[in-house]
Design an enzyme around this catalytic site. Structure first.
Site, PDB file in Angstrom:
ATOM      1  N   GLY A 168       0.629  -0.971   0.275  1.00 20.07           N
ATOM      2  CA  GLY A 168      -0.321   0.150   0.417  1.00 20.07           C
ATOM      3  C   GLY A 168       1.115   1.036   0.064  1.00 20.07           C
ATOM      4  O   GLY A 168       0.639   2.219  -0.566  1.00 20.07           O
TER       5      GLY A 168
ATOM      6  N   CYS B 164      -3.805  -4.009   8.868  1.00 18.32           N
ATOM      7  CA  CYS B 164      -4.964  -3.529   7.432  1.00 18.32           C
ATOM      8  C   CYS B 164      -6.023  -4.688   7.391  1.00 18.32           C
ATOM      9  O   CYS B 164      -7.322  -4.055   6.694  1.00 18.32           O
ATOM     10  CB  CYS B 164      -4.227  -2.490   6.979  1.00 18.32           C
TER      11      CYS B 164
ATOM     12  N   CYS C 178     -12.086 -16.762  12.996  1.00 20.13           N
ATOM     13  CA  CYS C 178     -11.880 -15.040  13.304  1.00 20.13           C
ATOM     14  C   CYS C 178     -11.360 -15.325  11.661  1.00 20.13           C
ATOM     15  O   CYS C 178     -12.024 -16.957  10.302  1.00 20.13           O
ATOM     16  CB  CYS C 178     -11.277 -14.385  13.722  1.00 20.13           C
TER      17      CYS C 178
END
Length: 393
Positions: free
Chosen positions: A50, A197, A351
């Site tokens: 990113g 993120c 999760c």
């Protein structure tokens, strides 16, 4: 404070380079001399994700002579929302190769050096030693501390950036002239306290906002213009569209750059220091972990258990394992959800990848749910090994 240029100027610019960089050359503060310094500079980007994407692209466009890329990952479709140096046709390719191709397309005068590896204790000095400046685009605390410590010990400046959802931070750490990363963050946050993120998300364009600040700071350092962010932390809030500049001072007690610092080598095990999972969670998963395939077998056999998804509601909307109920990890850790859980059946937690469910498992076991287990690899493992038709994220 102003600092002297980091690198000496190259001997000359070619006619083609003068044409290409003309908009720099007519800026008095940059000029021919500054552009020659950029041409002679060697900059390493740690990560081509990113932050690395806009950083590499603008460093290349600016005319930095040598660009190094440290990256070991491959391009995934979920990267393309923010990692603009890669494209659809790059999916599955090594990110370092994809990024290098884009850099060469932007500026053929840039020498690109690929380090297709993970940065670690064994290679960091050898790699960093080849460059004048480090641009840190990493997304995990272990690598951030490793980058900082190696830069301090080598006497090199580095430009740091961090992003999460709508918020970003940037600074320049150079122990010779100001604080280092450990002065700002002496200790990493507790495991699970700050989601990555991948868990919490990030506004794609935020990467460009912070990445462009990093490149601006790199250019200032290389050419000796302006006042770089040494001793300052820039904090950006995209929702409020505000920038705050916070003063950061060198910590006199910093183990690396403080008044009495005597450290001359890297500090311990960085993965352990910044462990993704707490000691309690590591202990809780021992003999209390099942695979996604085992979960499917339990479902097919009609085993009596409650499947609890501990992610956030937005993630649950994207993809879910059939039969699961949503109880976010925070509600379990706070104790709010414990009364809602049945005492007469086994609890199975999951999760996205297994980190948050391990933390929730530790809390459940501490509360008396001794037979609770969690699913190794979480939703990602379910999609990969049980039902590939479901979306991954």
């Amino acid at each position: 404070m102003s600092l002297p240029p980091l690198v000496e100027p190259a001997e000359s610019l070619s006619v083609d380079e003068i044409r290409r960089y003309s908009r720099h050359l007519i800026i008095p503060d940059v000029g021919v001399e500054g552009q020659k310094r950029l041409k002679n500079a060697k900059v390493l980007c740690v990560g081509a994700g990113g932050l690395g994407s806009p950083a590499l692209m603008y460093l290349a466009a600016a005319g930095v002579g040598t660009l190094g890329i440290v990256e070991f990952d491959t391009v995934d479709e979920s990267n393309l929302q923010r990692q603009i140096i890669h494209g659809q046709s790059d999916i599955g390719r090594p990110k370092a190769e994809s990024a290098a191709n884009s850099v060469r397309e932007i500026n053929p005068y840039v020498n690109v050096v690929i380090h297709d590896t993970a940065i670690d204790r064994d290679n960091v000095f050898e790699i960093f030693g080849q460059y004048d400046l480090i641009v840190d685009g990493t997304d995990n605390f272990a690598t951030r501390y490793l980058v900082n410590d190696a830069a301090v010990l080598l006497g090199k400046p580095y430009v740091w950036g961090s992003i999460y959802r709508f918020d970003g931070q940037a600074s320049v750490f150079w122990a010779e002239h100001g604080p280092c990363y450990r002065c700002l963050y002496p200790e990493p946050p507790p495991p699970g306290m700050v989601p990555s993120c991948a868990e919490g998300g990030v506004l794609g364009v935020l990467c460009a906002s912070i990445g462009s600040i990093q490149v601006t700071e790199a250019i200032k350092l290389l050419t000796g213009i302006g006042e770089p962010l040494v001793g300052s932390l820039m904090v950006y809030d995209a929702l409020e569209m505000t920038y705050r500049k916070i003063k950061v001072r060198k910590d006199p007690s910093c183990v690396l750059c403080g008044e009495n610092a005597t450290v001359t080598e890297l500090l311990g095990d960085y993965e352990a220091f910044c462990g993704a999972v707490s000691v309690e969670a590591q202990e809780a998963v021992i003999d209390a972990t099942i695979t996604a395939r085992e979960l499917k077998e339990w479902q097919d056999a009609d085993k009596d258990f409650l499947l609890v998804d501990v992610r956030e509601p937005a993630e649950y909307e994207i993809v879910r394992i059939p039969g699961s109920v949503l109880i976010p990890k925070g509600d379990i850790l706070s104790g709010e959800a414990l009364a809602k859980l049945p005492q007469d059946k086994q609890i199975v937690l999951h999760c996205k990848s297994g980190v948050r469910s391990a933390e929730a498992l530790a809390a459940l076991k501490a509360a008396g749910f001794k037979d609770a287990v969690h699913v190794q690899g979480g939703v990602l493992a379910w999609v990969k090994t049980v039902d590939p038709s479901l979306p991954s994220y």
